[in-house]
Design a protein around this motif. Structure first.
Motif, PDB file in Angstrom:
ATOM      1  N   GLY A   1       0.781  -1.229   0.000  1.00  0.00           N
ATOM      2  CA  GLY A   1       0.000   0.000   0.000  1.00  0.00           C
ATOM      3  C   GLY A   1       0.808   1.270   0.000  1.00  0.00           C
ATOM      4  N   TYR A   2       2.130   1.178   0.207  1.00  0.00           N
ATOM      5  CA  TYR A   2       2.997   2.360   0.183  1.00  0.00           C
ATOM      6  C   TYR A   2       3.408   2.674  -1.254  1.00  0.00           C
ATOM      7  N   TRP A   3       3.717   3.960  -1.504  1.00  0.00           N
ATOM      8  CA  TRP A   3       4.444   4.300  -2.714  1.00  0.00           C
ATOM      9  C   TRP A   3       5.889   3.837  -2.537  1.00  0.00           C
ATOM     10  N   THR A   4       6.440   3.172  -3.552  1.00  0.00           N
ATOM     11  CA  THR A   4       7.831   2.708  -3.497  1.00  0.00           C
ATOM     12  C   THR A   4       8.509   3.061  -4.810  1.00  0.00           C
ATOM     13  N   LEU A   5       9.684   3.720  -4.701  1.00  0.00           N
ATOM     14  CA  LEU A   5      10.417   4.209  -5.865  1.00  0.00           C
ATOM     15  C   LEU A   5      11.872   3.750  -5.770  1.00  0.00           C
ATOM     16  N   LEU A   6      12.496   3.606  -6.930  1.00  0.00           N
ATOM     17  CA  LEU A   6      13.921   3.288  -6.994  1.00  0.00           C
ATOM     18  C   LEU A   6      14.532   4.084  -8.140  1.00  0.00           C
ATOM     19  N   TYR A   7      15.539   4.909  -7.812  1.00  0.00           N
ATOM     20  CA  TYR A   7      16.221   5.703  -8.847  1.00  0.00           C
ATOM     21  C   TYR A   7      17.646   5.197  -9.011  1.00  0.00           C
ATOM     22  N   LEU A   8      18.052   4.987 -10.254  1.00  0.00           N
ATOM     23  CA  LEU A   8      19.394   4.510 -10.565  1.00  0.00           C
ATOM     24  C   LEU A   8      20.234   5.661 -11.123  1.00  0.00           C
ATOM     25  N   LEU A   9      21.266   6.039 -10.379  1.00  0.00           N
ATOM     26  CA  LEU A   9      22.135   7.139 -10.799  1.00  0.00           C
ATOM     27  C   LEU A   9      23.189   6.685 -11.789  1.00  0.00           C
TER      28      LEU A   9
ATOM     29  N   THR B   1       4.998  -6.998  -2.153  1.00  0.00           N
ATOM     30  CA  THR B   1       5.992  -6.557  -1.166  1.00  0.00           C
ATOM     31  C   THR B   1       7.436  -6.804  -1.586  1.00  0.00           C
ATOM     32  N   ASP B   2       7.682  -7.759  -2.475  1.00  0.00           N
ATOM     33  CA  ASP B   2       9.040  -8.243  -2.701  1.00  0.00           C
ATOM     34  C   ASP B   2       9.722  -7.560  -3.884  1.00  0.00           C
ATOM     35  N   ILE B   3      10.961  -7.111  -3.635  1.00  0.00           N
ATOM     36  CA  ILE B   3      11.780  -6.472  -4.671  1.00  0.00           C
ATOM     37  C   ILE B   3      13.162  -7.115  -4.650  1.00  0.00           C
ATOM     38  N   ARG B   4      13.592  -7.644  -5.777  1.00  0.00           N
ATOM     39  CA  ARG B   4      14.937  -8.210  -5.905  1.00  0.00           C
ATOM     40  C   ARG B   4      15.759  -7.297  -6.831  1.00  0.00           C
ATOM     41  N   ILE B   5      16.939  -6.947  -6.382  1.00  0.00           N
ATOM     42  CA  ILE B   5      17.824  -6.065  -7.151  1.00  0.00           C
ATOM     43  C   ILE B   5      19.155  -6.777  -7.358  1.00  0.00           C
ATOM     44  N   ARG B   6      19.569  -6.885  -8.612  1.00  0.00           N
ATOM     45  CA  ARG B   6      20.873  -7.472  -8.941  1.00  0.00           C
ATOM     46  C   ARG B   6      21.657  -6.483  -9.785  1.00  0.00           C
ATOM     47  N   ALA B   7      22.854  -6.156  -9.361  1.00  0.00           N
ATOM     48  CA  ALA B   7      23.695  -5.215 -10.103  1.00  0.00           C
ATOM     49  C   ALA B   7      24.444  -5.964 -11.201  1.00  0.00           C
ATOM     50  N   THR B   8      24.238  -5.559 -12.451  1.00  0.00           N
ATOM     51  CA  THR B   8      24.971  -6.175 -13.566  1.00  0.00           C
ATOM     52  C   THR B   8      26.270  -5.434 -13.852  1.00  0.00           C
ATOM     53  N   THR B   9      26.361  -4.183 -13.392  1.00  0.00           N
ATOM     54  CA  THR B   9      27.616  -3.429 -13.349  1.00  0.00           C
ATOM     55  C   THR B   9      27.653  -2.744 -11.985  1.00  0.00           C
ATOM     56  N   ASP B  10      28.761  -2.102 -11.657  1.00  0.00           N
ATOM     57  CA  ASP B  10      28.776  -1.277 -10.454  1.00  0.00           C
ATOM     58  C   ASP B  10      27.660  -0.245 -10.568  1.00  0.00           C
ATOM     59  N   ALA B  11      26.915  -0.027  -9.484  1.00  0.00           N
ATOM     60  CA  ALA B  11      25.713   0.808  -9.562  1.00  0.00           C
ATOM     61  C   ALA B  11      25.587   1.699  -8.334  1.00  0.00           C
ATOM     62  N   LYS B  12      24.915   2.849  -8.532  1.00  0.00           N
ATOM     63  CA  LYS B  12      24.565   3.771  -7.450  1.00  0.00           C
ATOM     64  C   LYS B  12      23.057   3.986  -7.500  1.00  0.00           C
ATOM     65  N   LEU B  13      22.402   3.930  -6.336  1.00  0.00           N
ATOM     66  CA  LEU B  13      20.947   4.002  -6.355  1.00  0.00           C
ATOM     67  C   LEU B  13      20.378   4.661  -5.109  1.00  0.00           C
ATOM     68  N   LEU B  14      19.098   5.048  -5.231  1.00  0.00           N
ATOM     69  CA  LEU B  14      18.327   5.647  -4.150  1.00  0.00           C
ATOM     70  C   LEU B  14      16.994   4.912  -4.069  1.00  0.00           C
ATOM     71  N   TYR B  15      16.662   4.404  -2.876  1.00  0.00           N
ATOM     72  CA  TYR B  15      15.434   3.656  -2.639  1.00  0.00           C
ATOM     73  C   TYR B  15      14.532   4.469  -1.726  1.00  0.00           C
ATOM     74  N   LEU B  16      13.231   4.552  -2.081  1.00  0.00           N
ATOM     75  CA  LEU B  16      12.270   5.357  -1.330  1.00  0.00           C
ATOM     76  C   LEU B  16      10.964   4.601  -1.161  1.00  0.00           C
ATOM     77  N   SER B  17      10.358   4.715   0.016  1.00  0.00           N
ATOM     78  CA  SER B  17       9.055   4.118   0.244  1.00  0.00           C
ATOM     79  C   SER B  17       8.345   4.920   1.319  1.00  0.00           C
ATOM     80  N   ALA B  18       7.052   5.171   1.131  1.00  0.00           N
ATOM     81  CA  ALA B  18       6.334   6.010   2.092  1.00  0.00           C
ATOM     82  C   ALA B  18       4.842   5.773   2.015  1.00  0.00           C
ATOM     83  N   GLU B  19       4.207   6.003   3.142  1.00  0.00           N
ATOM     84  CA  GLU B  19       2.750   5.969   3.202  1.00  0.00           C
ATOM     85  C   GLU B  19       2.182   7.107   2.368  1.00  0.00           C
TER      86      GLU B  19
END
Length: 284
Positions: free
Chosen positions: A197-205, A229-247
């Motif tokens: 039920g939360y907003w969930t975002l993922l930004y890849l820099l 509910t489930d999120i799987r993240i696999r880096a295929t190269t070196d990566a930088k990211l920001l994860y956000l989730s909120a009501e």
């Protein structure tokens, strides 16, 4: 149940003063994930030794919190409430504008003098109407103050705010916001659980990743379905990211310039208050 990737939004260039940022939210295909109103990425920029001063000069904010995640270099922040600070790589600043203030920011004179890389993401976090007129406040957290979420080699993801599993981020908000950011080495995989039920975002820099079997490239923002509910993240190269989730904040949003309120009349009043000098003063 895996979360579906409802939107994959590419950041577009937007000029703000003398700076050019990549804006992935709001986007023509998706406006807001309230309380997440704006996602601006200042991509990696190299300043030569002895670069001239560069900053966003005093500008008004009201009704939300600009939150800055510093990935490279160091930035200098000041506001009309008397707060100021230097934000270094790996640190986060949470400045709640509330009833209104003036804000100025940019790379530090020291960085410009010695040269170096500079990169950050600024997020605009909305608050419920009942808190928009609260007094402004300023918070900052170092990397050491933010808990490391995954105890595995090649993964440095730290929790800046909110509650995730047994961890609590040091930065506080009127809105329950889970924010985490950092780096993953190529080949590293992590599993996250987001609140239903939360907003969930993922930004890849930077880099490339696979999220629930979907490949994502740099400068893209994922907006997930509220279901699952489930999120799987696999880096295929070196990566930088920001994860956000909120009501979600289920209230109308009226945003213009650097103001985020509930109605256009409130935005117009904020602009008048700024013109009348009611946001205080800040010389640079």
């Amino acid at each position: 149940m895996n979360k579906q990737l409802d939107f994959i939004l590419k950041g577009r260039e937007k000029n703000i003063g003398e700076e050019t940022v990549l804006q992935s939210l709001p986007h023509r295909d998706f406006r807001f994930a309230n309380p997440f109103i704006v996602v601006h990425h200042f991509p990696e920029h190299h300043y030569a030794v002895g670069s001239p001063p560069e900053r966003l000069h005093p500008h008004p904010h009201r009704g939300f919190a600009p939150v800055t995640f510093m990935f490279q270099g160091e930035g200098y922040h000041r506001d009309s409430e008397g707060n100021e600070g230097v934000l270094k790589a790996g640190e986060v600043q949470w400045m709640f504008a509330g009833r209104g203030l003036l804000h100025s920011e940019g790379p530090t004179p020291e960085l410009l003098a010695k040269g170096g890389n500079y990169e950050f993401v600024q997020l605009w976090v909305n608050v419920p109407a009942q808190h928009k007129w609260n007094a402004p406040y300023y918070q900052q957290a170092s990397a050491e103050q933010m808990p490391l979420l995954f105890q595995q080699p090649g993964c440095d993801i730290r929790l800046a705010s909110g509650q995730y599993r047994e961890f609590t981020g040091p930065l506080q908000s009127f809105t329950p916001v889970i924010s985490a950011f950092g780096n993953m080495k190529a080949g590293v995989q992590v599993a996250c659980e987001a609140q239903e039920g939360y907003w969930t975002l993922l930004y890849l820099l930077e880099g490339s990743i696979v999220v629930n079997d979907t490949s994502i490239e740099a400068y893209h923002l994922i907006v997930f379905s509220k279901q699952g509910t489930d999120i799987r993240i696999r880096a295929t190269t070196d990566a930088k990211l920001l994860y956000l989730s909120a009501e979600p904040i289920n209230e109308p949003v009226a945003a213009r310039g650097n103001i985020v309120m509930n109605t256009q009349e409130e935005v117009a009043q904020a602009e008048k208050d700024y013109a009348d000098g009611k946001f205080g003063s800040l010389d640079s």
